[in-house]
Design an enzyme around this catalytic site. Structure first.
Site, PDB file in Angstrom:
ATOM      1  N   GLU A 128       0.792  -1.232   0.000  1.00 26.56           N
ATOM      2  CA  GLU A 128       0.000   0.000   0.000  1.00 26.56           C
ATOM      3  C   GLU A 128       0.826   1.285   0.000  1.00 26.56           C
ATOM      4  O   GLU A 128       0.535   2.227   0.733  1.00 26.56           O
ATOM      5  CB  GLU A 128      -0.974  -0.006   1.190  1.00 26.56           C
ATOM      6  CG  GLU A 128      -1.921  -1.193   1.153  1.00 26.56           C
ATOM      7  CD  GLU A 128      -2.864  -1.289   2.361  1.00 26.56           C
ATOM      8  OE1 GLU A 128      -2.847  -0.400   3.219  1.00 26.56           O
ATOM      9  OE2 GLU A 128      -3.620  -2.288   2.425  1.00 26.56           O
ATOM     10  N   ASN A 171       2.037  -5.194  -3.156  1.00 22.19           N
ATOM     11  CA  ASN A 171       0.627  -5.466  -2.855  1.00 22.19           C
ATOM     12  C   ASN A 171      -0.116  -4.159  -2.586  1.00 22.19           C
ATOM     13  O   ASN A 171       0.377  -3.288  -1.859  1.00 22.19           O
ATOM     14  CB  ASN A 171       0.575  -6.357  -1.600  1.00 22.19           C
ATOM     15  CG  ASN A 171      -0.793  -6.942  -1.307  1.00 22.19           C
ATOM     16  OD1 ASN A 171      -1.415  -7.553  -2.170  1.00 22.19           O
ATOM     17  ND2 ASN A 171      -1.271  -6.755  -0.082  1.00 22.19           N
ATOM     18  N   HIS A 208     -10.568  -5.889  -2.470  1.00 28.99           N
ATOM     19  CA  HIS A 208     -11.643  -5.595  -1.512  1.00 28.99           C
ATOM     20  C   HIS A 208     -12.732  -4.859  -2.303  1.00 28.99           C
ATOM     21  O   HIS A 208     -12.648  -3.653  -2.511  1.00 28.99           O
ATOM     22  CB  HIS A 208     -11.133  -4.719  -0.365  1.00 28.99           C
ATOM     23  CG  HIS A 208     -10.113  -5.399   0.490  1.00 28.99           C
ATOM     24  ND1 HIS A 208     -10.410  -6.514   1.247  1.00 28.99           N
ATOM     25  CD2 HIS A 208      -8.806  -5.125   0.736  1.00 28.99           C
ATOM     26  CE1 HIS A 208      -9.328  -6.902   1.914  1.00 28.99           C
ATOM     27  NE2 HIS A 208      -8.339  -6.077   1.616  1.00 28.99           N
ATOM     28  N   GLU A 236      -6.459 -10.472  -1.218  1.00 29.75           N
ATOM     29  CA  GLU A 236      -7.282 -10.213  -0.022  1.00 29.75           C
ATOM     30  C   GLU A 236      -8.763 -10.143  -0.394  1.00 29.75           C
ATOM     31  O   GLU A 236      -9.509  -9.293   0.105  1.00 29.75           O
ATOM     32  CB  GLU A 236      -6.846  -8.903   0.653  1.00 29.75           C
ATOM     33  CG  GLU A 236      -5.368  -8.871   1.019  1.00 29.75           C
ATOM     34  CD  GLU A 236      -4.945  -7.596   1.757  1.00 29.75           C
ATOM     35  OE1 GLU A 236      -5.823  -6.825   2.208  1.00 29.75           O
ATOM     36  OE2 GLU A 236      -3.724  -7.389   1.892  1.00 29.75           O
ATOM     37  N   ASP A 238     -12.534  -9.985  -0.858  1.00 35.83           N
ATOM     38  CA  ASP A 238     -13.840 -10.013  -0.191  1.00 35.83           C
ATOM     39  C   ASP A 238     -14.757  -9.052  -0.945  1.00 35.83           C
ATOM     40  O   ASP A 238     -14.284  -8.114  -1.589  1.00 35.83           O
ATOM     41  CB  ASP A 238     -13.771  -9.714   1.324  1.00 35.83           C
ATOM     42  CG  ASP A 238     -12.992  -8.464   1.688  1.00 35.83           C
ATOM     43  OD1 ASP A 238     -12.800  -7.574   0.825  1.00 35.83           O
ATOM     44  OD2 ASP A 238     -12.574  -8.346   2.857  1.00 35.83           O
TER      45      ASP A 238
END
Ligand code: G3I
Length: 303
Positions: A128, A171, A208, A236, A238
């Site tokens: 990030e 990432n 996400h 990750e 979701d």
């Protein structure tokens, strides 16, 4: 095959989940974990605030618990994460001297990677680092502000030396839409690294997503990064409300890109999620498969 991990393995991919050490005593949780997943990412246990809470004093207890368990169950491990501005202890954030911070960062990377050498297939070396919004530039952080933009290159070079066998990933979130400035900023960095021989092996797209799932350009983003000569991984995943279509679209994009080597969902049951109010995962609070599970499995080619 009838499970996510086994079916993903048929195309040489993994299907993983984030795991929290504090839940490993829950039999419903570990039952699903061991049945369905063949890769594990520690949700918090390898972050700097846990692993080096004070300078030079390392704590591998919670991370080891997850790694040892995964290894004994034949699950591979992603390492998350070595350099991140968040969950960073205050002693790092207050360093103002560049030589000191460079030494601290390199020592943190080297010590973690040495400790887990041979047991991590991919490391999120930097997490990030790019800013949200339209700039396409790095965000402000102690690393950028004290070391300059070159901290990323420094981190990846140090990581390659520490464990030459691990895949080194950058990432980030909100880099799934090919048209986003943030995506383009990361793309330029990876292109520059490849052109100059700075070691990088993979880009992790966190994924996400909101209820609509991936942007229409998601597969283009995956294939565009891959065309630079790196693997891509969904790290990750979701999706708010977990619509089966949104999950199927995400999995399909990965299946359609040869260098998309694996998918990780960010937790097992909705109750395990950092965004549990949105019921974004593949299993409900009781551990039952949701329709999104069936969509994901079917899209992988399983039944
Ligand atoms: O461990 C303490 C516990 O002792 C304390 O009682 C409790 C009270 O709130 O807090 C616990 O720490 C929490 C930790 O999760 C473990 O549960 C932190 O407050 C909480 O902030 C932390 O949240 C994590 C978050 O990263 C931190 O930024 C989430 O679990 C984790 O899912 C989330 O994961 C991140 C990825 O690493 C990077 N990408 C985004 C993703 C979602 O935010």
């Amino acid at each position: 095959a009838s499970t996510l991990g086994a079916q993903a393995a048929q195309s040489g991919r993994y299907f993983g989940t984030a795991v929290a050490a504090g839940r490993l005593g829950d039999g419903t949780y570990t039952g699903i974990l061991d049945r369905e997943f063949n890769s594990v990412t520690p949700e918090n246990e390898m972050k700097w605030d846990t692993t080096e809470p004070s300078r030079g004093s390392f704590n591998f207890g919670p991370g080891d618990q997850i790694v040892n368990r995964a290894t004994s169950h034949g699950q591979r491990m992603r390492g998350h994460t070595l350099v991140w501005h968040s969950q960073l202890p205050g002693w790092v954030g207050s360093i103002r001297d560049a030589n000191t911070l460079r030494g601290v960062m390199n020592n943190h990377i080297t010590t973690l990677m040495n400790h887990y050498k041979g047991r991590i297939h991919s490391w999120d070396v930097v997490n990030e680092a790019f800013a949200d919004g339209s700039s396409g530039q790095l965000r402000s952080s102690v690393f950028r502000d004290v070391l300059g933009n070159g901290f990323l290159e420094q981190a990846f070079r140090t990581a390659r030396t520490a464990d030459p066998a691990a895949k080194l990933c950058y990432n980030d979130y909100n880099i799934e839409d090919w048209n986003a400035a943030k995506t383009q900023g990361v793309y330029r960095m990876v292109r520059d690294f490849k052109a100059r021989g700075v070691p990088i092996d993979c880009v992790g797209l966190q994924a996400h997503f909101g209820a609509g799932g991936p942007p229409g350009s998601f597969q283009t983003t995956l294939s565009s990064f891959a065309a630079l000569g790196v693997d891509v991984q969904i790290t990750e995943l979701d999706i708010a409300q977990a619509s089966p279509t949104a999950y199927a679209n995400t999995v399909r994009a990965c299946m359609n890109v040869t260098r998309c080597t694996g998918i990780t969902v960010w937790g097992i049951r909705d109750s395990d999620s950092w965004r549990s109010g949105e019921n974004p995962l593949l299993f409900d609070r009781n551990g039952n498969k949701k329709s999104a599970y069936n969509a994901a499995l079917t899209t992988l080619g399983g039944t």
